[in-house]
Design an enzyme around this catalytic site. Structure first.
Site, PDB file in Angstrom:
ATOM      1  N   ASP A   1      34.611  42.656  46.159  1.00  0.00           N
ATOM      2  CA  ASP A   1      35.570  42.815  45.059  1.00  0.00           C
ATOM      3  C   ASP A   1      35.260  41.857  43.904  1.00  0.00           C
ATOM      4  O   ASP A   1      35.817  41.990  42.826  1.00  0.00           O
ATOM      5  CB  ASP A   1      36.995  42.588  45.582  1.00  0.00           C
ATOM      6  CG  ASP A   1      38.051  43.128  44.640  1.00  0.00           C
ATOM      7  OD1 ASP A   1      37.680  43.867  43.697  1.00  0.00           O
ATOM      8  OD2 ASP A   1      39.239  42.808  44.847  1.00  0.00           O
TER       9      ASP A   1
ATOM     10  N   LYS B   1      32.043  44.022  30.456  1.00  0.00           N
ATOM     11  CA  LYS B   1      32.161  44.560  31.819  1.00  0.00           C
ATOM     12  C   LYS B   1      32.689  45.987  31.765  1.00  0.00           C
ATOM     13  O   LYS B   1      33.764  46.245  31.228  1.00  0.00           O
ATOM     14  CB  LYS B   1      33.101  43.680  32.648  1.00  0.00           C
ATOM     15  CG  LYS B   1      33.465  44.262  34.029  1.00  0.00           C
ATOM     16  CD  LYS B   1      34.350  43.315  34.840  1.00  0.00           C
ATOM     17  CE  LYS B   1      34.845  43.958  36.139  1.00  0.00           C
ATOM     18  NZ  LYS B   1      35.742  43.077  36.920  1.00  0.00           N
TER      19      LYS B   1
ATOM     20  N   GLU C   1      32.902  41.941  41.904  1.00  0.00           N
ATOM     21  CA  GLU C   1      31.781  42.769  41.444  1.00  0.00           C
ATOM     22  C   GLU C   1      31.475  42.563  39.969  1.00  0.00           C
ATOM     23  O   GLU C   1      30.352  42.808  39.532  1.00  0.00           O
ATOM     24  CB  GLU C   1      32.068  44.243  41.730  1.00  0.00           C
ATOM     25  CG  GLU C   1      32.893  44.984  40.659  1.00  0.00           C
ATOM     26  CD  GLU C   1      34.294  44.439  40.473  1.00  0.00           C
ATOM     27  OE1 GLU C   1      34.791  43.739  41.375  1.00  0.00           O
ATOM     28  OE2 GLU C   1      34.900  44.692  39.414  1.00  0.00           O
TER      29      GLU C   1
ATOM     30  N   ASP D   1      39.472  48.351  34.273  1.00  0.00           N
ATOM     31  CA  ASP D   1      38.445  47.340  34.542  1.00  0.00           C
ATOM     32  C   ASP D   1      37.179  47.535  33.688  1.00  0.00           C
ATOM     33  O   ASP D   1      36.231  46.761  33.796  1.00  0.00           O
ATOM     34  CB  ASP D   1      38.096  47.356  36.039  1.00  0.00           C
ATOM     35  CG  ASP D   1      37.724  45.979  36.571  1.00  0.00           C
ATOM     36  OD1 ASP D   1      38.035  44.971  35.899  1.00  0.00           O
ATOM     37  OD2 ASP D   1      37.107  45.912  37.648  1.00  0.00           O
TER      38      ASP D   1
ATOM     39  N   LYS E   1      40.795  46.731  47.896  1.00  0.00           N
ATOM     40  CA  LYS E   1      42.044  46.220  47.323  1.00  0.00           C
ATOM     41  C   LYS E   1      43.230  46.906  47.994  1.00  0.00           C
ATOM     42  O   LYS E   1      43.100  48.030  48.477  1.00  0.00           O
ATOM     43  CB  LYS E   1      42.092  46.543  45.826  1.00  0.00           C
ATOM     44  CG  LYS E   1      41.185  45.690  44.961  1.00  0.00           C
ATOM     45  CD  LYS E   1      41.342  46.060  43.499  1.00  0.00           C
ATOM     46  CE  LYS E   1      40.430  45.217  42.624  1.00  0.00           C
ATOM     47  NZ  LYS E   1      40.720  43.784  42.652  1.00  0.00           N
TER      48      LYS E   1
ATOM     49  N   ARG F   1      31.176  39.886  38.126  1.00  0.00           N
ATOM     50  CA  ARG F   1      30.139  38.877  37.879  1.00  0.00           C
ATOM     51  C   ARG F   1      28.769  39.380  38.296  1.00  0.00           C
ATOM     52  O   ARG F   1      27.759  38.955  37.752  1.00  0.00           O
ATOM     53  CB  ARG F   1      30.519  37.568  38.599  1.00  0.00           C
ATOM     54  CG  ARG F   1      30.662  37.707  40.081  1.00  0.00           C
ATOM     55  CD  ARG F   1      31.440  36.551  40.708  1.00  0.00           C
ATOM     56  NE  ARG F   1      32.891  36.736  40.583  1.00  0.00           N
ATOM     57  CZ  ARG F   1      33.796  35.891  41.049  1.00  0.00           C
ATOM     58  NH1 ARG F   1      33.429  34.781  41.661  1.00  0.00           N
ATOM     59  NH2 ARG F   1      35.082  36.133  40.895  1.00  0.00           N
TER      60      ARG F   1
ATOM     61  N   ASP G   1      37.667  50.031  39.907  1.00  0.00           N
ATOM     62  CA  ASP G   1      37.384  48.964  40.860  1.00  0.00           C
ATOM     63  C   ASP G   1      38.284  49.085  42.081  1.00  0.00           C
ATOM     64  O   ASP G   1      39.440  48.684  42.067  1.00  0.00           O
ATOM     65  CB  ASP G   1      37.610  47.599  40.177  1.00  0.00           C
ATOM     66  CG  ASP G   1      37.300  46.424  41.101  1.00  0.00           C
ATOM     67  OD1 ASP G   1      36.710  46.653  42.178  1.00  0.00           O
ATOM     68  OD2 ASP G   1      37.642  45.282  40.732  1.00  0.00           O
TER      69      ASP G   1
HETATM   70  N1  BES Z   1      38.818  43.514  38.251  1.00  0.00           N
HETATM   71  C1  BES Z   1      39.204  42.463  39.117  1.00  0.00           C
HETATM   72  C2  BES Z   1      40.014  41.387  38.405  1.00  0.00           C
HETATM   73  C3  BES Z   1      41.451  41.695  38.161  1.00  0.00           C
HETATM   74  C4  BES Z   1      42.359  41.656  39.200  1.00  0.00           C
HETATM   75  C5  BES Z   1      41.896  41.932  36.898  1.00  0.00           C
HETATM   76  C6  BES Z   1      43.695  41.890  38.952  1.00  0.00           C
HETATM   77  C7  BES Z   1      43.234  42.169  36.642  1.00  0.00           C
HETATM   78  C8  BES Z   1      44.128  42.150  37.685  1.00  0.00           C
HETATM   79  C9  BES Z   1      37.967  41.787  39.706  1.00  0.00           C
HETATM   80  O1  BES Z   1      36.883  42.611  39.912  1.00  0.00           O
HETATM   81  C10 BES Z   1      38.368  41.243  41.044  1.00  0.00           C
HETATM   82  O2  BES Z   1      38.665  42.012  41.890  1.00  0.00           O
HETATM   83  N2  BES Z   1      38.371  39.920  41.172  1.00  0.00           N
HETATM   84  C11 BES Z   1      38.756  39.303  42.384  1.00  0.00           C
HETATM   85  C12 BES Z   1      37.790  38.174  42.649  1.00  0.00           C
HETATM   86  C13 BES Z   1      37.940  37.559  44.015  1.00  0.00           C
HETATM   87  C14 BES Z   1      37.522  38.545  45.079  1.00  0.00           C
HETATM   88  C15 BES Z   1      37.103  36.312  44.080  1.00  0.00           C
HETATM   89  C16 BES Z   1      40.177  38.775  42.217  1.00  0.00           C
HETATM   90  O3  BES Z   1      40.509  38.314  41.130  1.00  0.00           O
HETATM   91  O4  BES Z   1      40.949  38.900  43.144  1.00  0.00           O
HETATM   92 ZN    ZN Z   2      36.745  44.260  38.731  1.00  0.00          ZN
HETATM   93 MN    MN Z   3      36.948  43.545  41.838  1.00  0.00          MN
END
Ligand code: BES
Ligand code: ZN
Ligand code: MN
Length: 495
Positions: free
Chosen positions: A347, A265, A349, A288, A277, A351, A270
């Site tokens: 968010d 990835k 994104e 990220d 966020k 996947r 992000d």
């Molecule tokens: N890059 C983030 C995951 C992440 C969040 C990594 C905090 C490290 C610390 C990912 O793209 C994301 O935002 N995931 C969301 C998914 C949710 C919207 C289903 C998450 O984990 O909040």
């Molecule tokens: Zn992300």
């Molecule tokens: Mn995200």
């Protein structure tokens, strides 16, 4: 920092001799053989100083100008209790020694503690972890600071006092190349998001391609459009940085051998997109792209050691930004696989870019595909900063990754990929949604990816908790480069 393997009597070492000491029952101490030897040569100087060495594993005590030996300095390192000594203690001892050597500004050192027995591990395990631990401790990222303090540490030569042989030389080559790969991944992660853009990652891949004679192909937006990568394109829509799908290939194995494909990835920032966020700690979303960084690091390591295997890195790289052109919650896109996805949260994104990259990976007729992603905050809640999450659609592959992770001390913990979780991704309007609600957030993310890898032997690593540290020590860790390298080598060796 140069490492060399040579048989070297402790009393003849130059610079700083690093010696291990166990703490026995009560106040007792037990010198390792090289420590004993220096104790004898120096008229019992070590025995006399022992009282001042704290028992905690990794604690150190510096002695200067002992008589009867060549080294100007002797660094005693506590190995902790003999009965509790194992892999973790060995690594703590190396780290303790490294910190002390850094503080000292030593130029030359001989690491006698590399010789201690660690459970049932071969001494090449010690060697690899000594090299990686030392290189890790001396890593710096300060070229964006105008006032550099303290000055760059000076450790130049490290002797690993072991009797040389082909197996140890190979371990040294592996460890040094792995450390180079870890360093690359760390630096890419640490670079700010205005520098480390998708184009920067592509340029970095280009550099590796030139240096190590790798094949590089970079797909541009037009190519993605032609192919029909609707999910990846949905994520990059509002960004002013052009997206890149970086494909970097190292062919060190027989032509007939199917490749290992690593998919990383590469979200260079992000924001969450329209599902924005919160502001606090959003800067950390520069990390990220750590999945892509670890793939570049692993390729650098494997190519650098000329590993006899074939590996292809596939790195979808883009930014996730809000804006007038951004994807909306509710948008439905058609992925490269032909399946449609309802984007309920922009968010989620990672996947979306990975699903198209995984479908693309199938064209290389891979032996195994492993994707690596800072995918979910939920994985951090589940496993903290210790283990990366592991999912696989074949148990044998999961077992191999787990064993490689233990070997590399870059640990993983397997999570389920049961069909039951798929229900959470149900959508009324498309084939399925890109989120599955709060329960089991890291598992539903993996379950989403599983819908694109049915025809592959595939594993997924969620490194959201392990790729970087927050707080005072904020920075990239370079994980899971050590795991990926060890897995690739072990996997290639077993057939
Ligand atoms: N890059 C983030 C995951 C992440 C969040 C990594 C905090 C490290 C610390 C990912 O793209 C994301 O935002 N995931 C969301 C998914 C949710 C919207 C289903 C998450 O984990 O909040
Ligand atoms: Zn992300
Ligand atoms: Mn995200």
């Amino acid at each position: 920092m140069e490492f060399s393997i040579k048989a070297l009597a402790p009393e003849s070492a130059t610079g700083c001799a690093v010696l291990g000491v166990f703490s026995g029952a009560g106040a007792g101490r037990e010198l390792t053989a090289p420590a004993k030897r220096i104790d004898q040569k120096s008229n019992g100087a070590i025995g006399k100083a022992l009282r001042d060495l704290p028992a905690k594993t990794g604690a150190t005590l510096l002695l200067r100008e002992l008589r009867g030996i060549v080294a100007e300095r002797v660094l005693l390192v506590s190995l902790g209790e003999r009965d509790e000594f194992g892999e973790a203690a060995f690594r703590d001892a190396v780290r303790g020694a490294a910190a002390a050597l850094k503080e000292l500004g030593a130029r030359d050192a001989a690491l006698y503690l590399v010789d201690v027995r660690v459970g049932r591990r071969h001494v090449s395990w010690n060697l690899r972890h000594a090299v990686l631990g030392m290189r890790d401790a001396f890593y710096r990222f300060d070229h964006l600071k105008t006032q550099k303090k303290p000055p760059a540490p000076a450790l130049e030569n490290v002797v690993l006092p072991l009797s040389p042989g082909a197996q140890l030389q190979a371990a040294l080559r592996e460890a040094s190349a792995t450390a180079d790969g870890v360093e690359l991944a760390r630096t890419l992660g640490n670079l700010p998001p205005n520098v480390c853009t998708p184009a920067y990652l592509a340029a970095e891949a280009q550099k590796l391609a030139r240096q190590f004679k790798l094949e590089l192909e970079v797909l541009e937006r037009r190519d993605m459009e032609k192919l029909g990568m609707g999910a990846l394109l949905a994520v990059t829509r509002a960004s002013h940085q052009p997206p890149k799908l970086i494909v970097l290939r190292y062919s060190g194995g027989a032509r007939s051998r199917k490749p290992l494909v690593l998919v990383g990835k590469g979200i260079t920032f992000d924001t969450g997109g329209i599902s924005l966020k919160p502001a606090g700690e959003m800067d950390e979303m520069k990390f990220d792209m750590s999945g892509a960084g670890s793939v570049l690091g692993a390729l650098r390591a494997l190519a650098g050691m000329r590993a006899p295997l074939n590996v292809i890195g596939v790195m979808p790289a883009c930014e996730n930004m809000p804006g007038g052109a951004a994807s909306r919650p509710g948008d439905i896109v058609t992925t490269l696989s032909g399946q449609t996805v309802e984007i309920l949260n922009t968010d989620a994104e990672g996947r979306l870019i990975l699903c198209d990259a995984l479908s693309y990976a199938a064209r290389f007729e891979p032996d195994v595909v492993v994707d690596i992603a800072t995918l979910t905050g939920a994985c951090v809640i589940a496993l903290g900063h210790v283990a990366s999450g592991l999912w696989a659609n074949e148990q044998k592959l999961a077992d191999e990754l787990r064993a490689a992770a233990d070997d590399a001390w870059d640990r993983v913990w397997q999570m389920p990929l049961w069909e039951d979780y798929q229900e959470q991704l149900r959508s009324n309007f498309a084939d399925f949604a890109n989120i599955g609600g709060r329960p089991a957030g890291s598992i539903t993310a993996a379950s989403f990816l599983a819908r694109f890898t049915k025809k592959l032997r595939w594993a997924h690593l969620d490194i959201a908790g392990t790729a970087w540290k927050s707080g005072r020590e904020k920075g990239s860790t370079g994980r899971p480069v050590p795991l990926l390298v060890r897995f690739a080598l072990r996997h290639a060796g077993r057939k």
